[in-house]
Design a protein around this motif. Sequence first.
Motif, PDB file in Angstrom:
ATOM      1  N   ILE A  42       0.878  -1.179   0.000  1.00 21.50           N
ATOM      2  CA  ILE A  42       0.000   0.000   0.000  1.00 21.50           C
ATOM      3  C   ILE A  42       0.907   1.218   0.000  1.00 21.50           C
ATOM      4  O   ILE A  42       1.585   1.500   0.990  1.00 21.50           O
ATOM      5  N   PHE A  61      -2.719   4.096  10.530  1.00 25.96           N
ATOM      6  CA  PHE A  61      -1.955   3.142   9.702  1.00 25.96           C
ATOM      7  C   PHE A  61      -1.090   2.248  10.600  1.00 25.96           C
ATOM      8  O   PHE A  61      -0.985   1.043  10.375  1.00 25.96           O
ATOM      9  N   PHE A  65      -1.018  -1.999  11.143  1.00 23.58           N
ATOM     10  CA  PHE A  65       0.222  -2.545  10.591  1.00 23.58           C
ATOM     11  C   PHE A  65       0.307  -4.065  10.777  1.00 23.58           C
ATOM     12  O   PHE A  65       0.636  -4.804   9.844  1.00 23.58           O
ATOM     13  N   LEU A  68      -2.047  -5.903   8.544  1.00 25.74           N
ATOM     14  CA  LEU A  68      -1.534  -5.907   7.174  1.00 25.74           C
ATOM     15  C   LEU A  68      -0.426  -6.938   7.022  1.00 25.74           C
ATOM     16  O   LEU A  68      -0.349  -7.651   6.018  1.00 25.74           O
ATOM     17  N   GLU A  74       2.812  -4.620   2.886  1.00 24.74           N
ATOM     18  CA  GLU A  74       3.702  -3.603   3.436  1.00 24.74           C
ATOM     19  C   GLU A  74       3.091  -2.221   3.206  1.00 24.74           C
ATOM     20  O   GLU A  74       2.316  -2.037   2.262  1.00 24.74           O
ATOM     21  N   LEU A  75       3.459  -1.287   4.055  1.00 26.71           N
ATOM     22  CA  LEU A  75       3.008   0.100   3.922  1.00 26.71           C
ATOM     23  C   LEU A  75       4.178   0.986   3.525  1.00 26.71           C
ATOM     24  O   LEU A  75       5.303   0.776   4.003  1.00 26.71           O
ATOM     25  N   GLY A  77       4.641   5.242   3.000  1.00 30.71           N
ATOM     26  CA  GLY A  77       4.057   6.572   2.941  1.00 30.71           C
ATOM     27  C   GLY A  77       4.852   7.498   2.021  1.00 30.71           C
ATOM     28  O   GLY A  77       5.963   7.149   1.596  1.00 30.71           O
ATOM     29  N   PHE A 103       6.683   1.854   9.426  1.00 32.32           N
ATOM     30  CA  PHE A 103       6.868   1.732   7.981  1.00 32.32           C
ATOM     31  C   PHE A 103       7.655   2.937   7.448  1.00 32.32           C
ATOM     32  O   PHE A 103       7.687   3.993   8.096  1.00 32.32           O
ATOM     33  N   VAL A 133      -4.112   6.452  -2.356  1.00 30.56           N
ATOM     34  CA  VAL A 133      -3.724   5.090  -1.953  1.00 30.56           C
ATOM     35  C   VAL A 133      -3.595   4.253  -3.220  1.00 30.56           C
ATOM     36  O   VAL A 133      -4.501   4.244  -4.056  1.00 30.56           O
TER      37      VAL A 133
END
Lengths: 217, 75
Positions: A42, A61, A65, A68, A74-75, A77, A103, A133
Amino acid sequence: MENLLNNPMQALPRLGEKAPEFNSLTTHGMIKLEDYKGSWLILFSHPADFTPVCTTEFVAFAEIFDELKKRNVELLGLSIDSVFSHIAWVRNIEEKLNVKIPFPIIADLNKEVATAYGMLMPGESNTETSRCVFVIDPEGIVRAMIYYPMSTGRNMSELLRLIDSLQTVDTYKIATPANWQIGDEVIVPPPKTQELAEERLKQGYNCIDWYLCKKKI
Amino acid sequence: MPCVNDDGSLSASGLALLRAVSLSQNETVIQKNSGLPLYRVRSGLRSLENAGLLTTENNYFFLTEEGNKLLKRYQ
């Protein structure tokens, strides 16, 4: 519009196509999109560090985590801020709200990634990214895109639901109805011929009609 | 570089990766042994390679002499 659609150099990401590559400075060092091969990703943008809605989103978020992680997601930003600003902000969030941001965050000062992904909405701002997103699958394909205005924080439950739907769709080759949640019935893809349409109603699915049949998985 | 500090010393993740490479050359095993997410393993290995501490061949990772020397300082 015609030019934008025909010129791949200017084209924005599209569902079902390869996500634009990047090699960016983040709070976890230099990261390439290809580093996520094998995981879902993401990639999300926020307008700016040290702003109220973004801070609530980062906390949210961080809260999803682990959920997810269980889904191999995985995130990552992004905002048009320096890596030092990002570091100061995540340290501030940890100090003031007792939430560790686990992240990385891209420091996209030259707007390279923001431009490639269409995260800048000139109608809102030329200098800050909107709340975008991008869900990218383990093969690097863009599977979903969501755009929120700067004024509205995102809904983490919906992001989890979206991931669950995409992964269920891939596993079972089905579709998911409105407001679907894990455990609900899924939609059997509609038949593509008249013959299959006639057979569909005899196949034991929960059918409203030949084109709308559901089943448990 | 996240794995190597400006003074040439290793960060915690850099040390974890270098130790993991000394045990196995395979990315999956390196990930398991380092305890880092895969994206960090990949980006970290690239940074260690750029610092001359690793070499890669056919997707396998090997410590260089310099990498071995640096790792010994932490043992």
